[in-house]
Design an enzyme around this catalytic site. Sequence first.
Site: not given
Ligand code: UD1
Ligand code: CA
Length: 466
Positions: A14, A21, A177, A336, A389, A426
């Site tokens: 997104r 991200k 959450n 700088r 310089n 000058a």
């Molecule tokens: C998630 C939560 C949601 C909560 C929200 C809060 C889940 C299923 N949902 O949704 O309930 O309200 O966060 O901000 O957990 N990531 C990984 N591996 C993956 C997928 C994601 O490491 O396979 C990491 C992403 O890089 C990110 C984090 O997990 O830092 C959250 O992932 P994201 O896709 O943003 O979850 P949300 O849809 O925001």
């Molecule tokens: Ca998120």
Amino acid sequence: MVAVAILAAGRGTRMKSDLPKVLHQLGSHTLLERVLKSCVSIQASRQIVIVGYRGDLVKESLVNNINNDDNISTLEFVEQKEQLGTGHAIQQLLPHLKGFSDDLLVLNGDVPLLRPETLEQLIKTHKKYHNAATILTANLPNPKGYGRIFCDPNNIVTQIVEDRDCTAAQKQNHRINAGVYCFNWPILAKVLPQLTADNDQQEYYLTDVVNFLNPVMGVDVDDYQEILGINDRKNLAAAYDILQMRVKDNWMSAGVTLIDPDSITIDDTVLLQRDVIIEPQTHIRGRTVVGAGSRIGPGSLIEDSLIGKNVKVLYSVISDSTVADHTRIGPYAHLRGDSQVGSHCRVGNFVELKNAKVGDRTNAAHLSYLGDATLGEKVNIGAGTITANYDGVKKHQTKIGDRSKTGSNSVLVAPVTLGPDVTVAAGSIVTDDVPDDSLVIARSRQVVKPGWRLKESDESTKKTQE
Ligand code: UD1
Ligand code: CA
């Protein structure tokens, strides 16, 4: 002692970006650095970052940018090769946390505004009630995009449903959450393999573990602005606003005047002393310190610089430089490249300093370039003085002794040294060293030819008249 795991493997679709991200910048730090900083005070026994999408870039950025004082010497990286969801990400920890018997704090890598006290409180509550899991929750005015959390009257979580999986009725629930969890690891480890991808995104959701754990408790955060998750660029801008508000409130409480705060930005790495006044359209970044009583702006940018006490900076740009007490900079000066300006100096009106050391009470008030130069005390740089310089290959040094004066439009061709008490006429082009206490004139003499005027033939006079 608790261990910490940070989810940072996702791409962040997104954001519509080539950069992962978690590496997007929020003020002076990336999102991921901010998440790591928020859990420093917990003193976790292990800190694990789960990387995936462009994982090497994420690792490299952390290794290069986090300072040793941030206590991340213990950072470990675990790879999630395919990003099949937050639950799948935590499953990758199973082989790495074998035998670990304490609690695991899990943080989303895209929730950058958490206060350390909030995390400390979450862990405290978790331990107090011997929960299988404790989840940070918030009541949001606009809960769109967040997983909705359903609890019984005792805050025991019964269900978490992702926004996209919610029914219209479930969407009415504003309790969400936050993406911050404390788990009893041995209990979580047992149920992790039971997750399925039976949802709209066909991903393994970490939130589904609440179906297998008991008890799971929801704990509301006091200030819901802390838990803002960054999913798109609008969220990023909103988070920056929140961060700026925190920083500015803090400095105003500490005795700093901000004139038109909305037009000012201050990184949270900046230090300001009492009675500093920041005028509109001014931006102070990086590891900058501004001393008591100094007035910065309007219209200035200061980065990674040390500004002394009672300094005035007007419509100027200063980076990687030092300015001592009572000095006036600007309007329209640019300092700088590790420039160091002494006290009671004046550097103004279209003067650029690059790697220049300037002694106390020295002035360069108009239209100058001073690069790779060392100026003594009480020097006066005339309007339009340039240190040449660069010979096309190398940079060379110019030295100007105490109390010396350069005339307007003089060029000092480096390497060159002017002793103390030198006067440069000058328009001179100085190519050789000048001894102490002398006048240097390095230009051709003026020639005056009395009675001379352009001789025009009668014919050409006629032509122009036609
Ligand atoms: C998630 C939560 C949601 C909560 C929200 C809060 C889940 C299923 N949902 O949704 O309930 O309200 O966060 O901000 O957990 N990531 C990984 N591996 C993956 C997928 C994601 O490491 O396979 C990491 C992403 O890089 C990110 C984090 O997990 O830092 C959250 O992932 P994201 O896709 O943003 O979850 P949300 O849809 O925001
Ligand atoms: Ca998120």
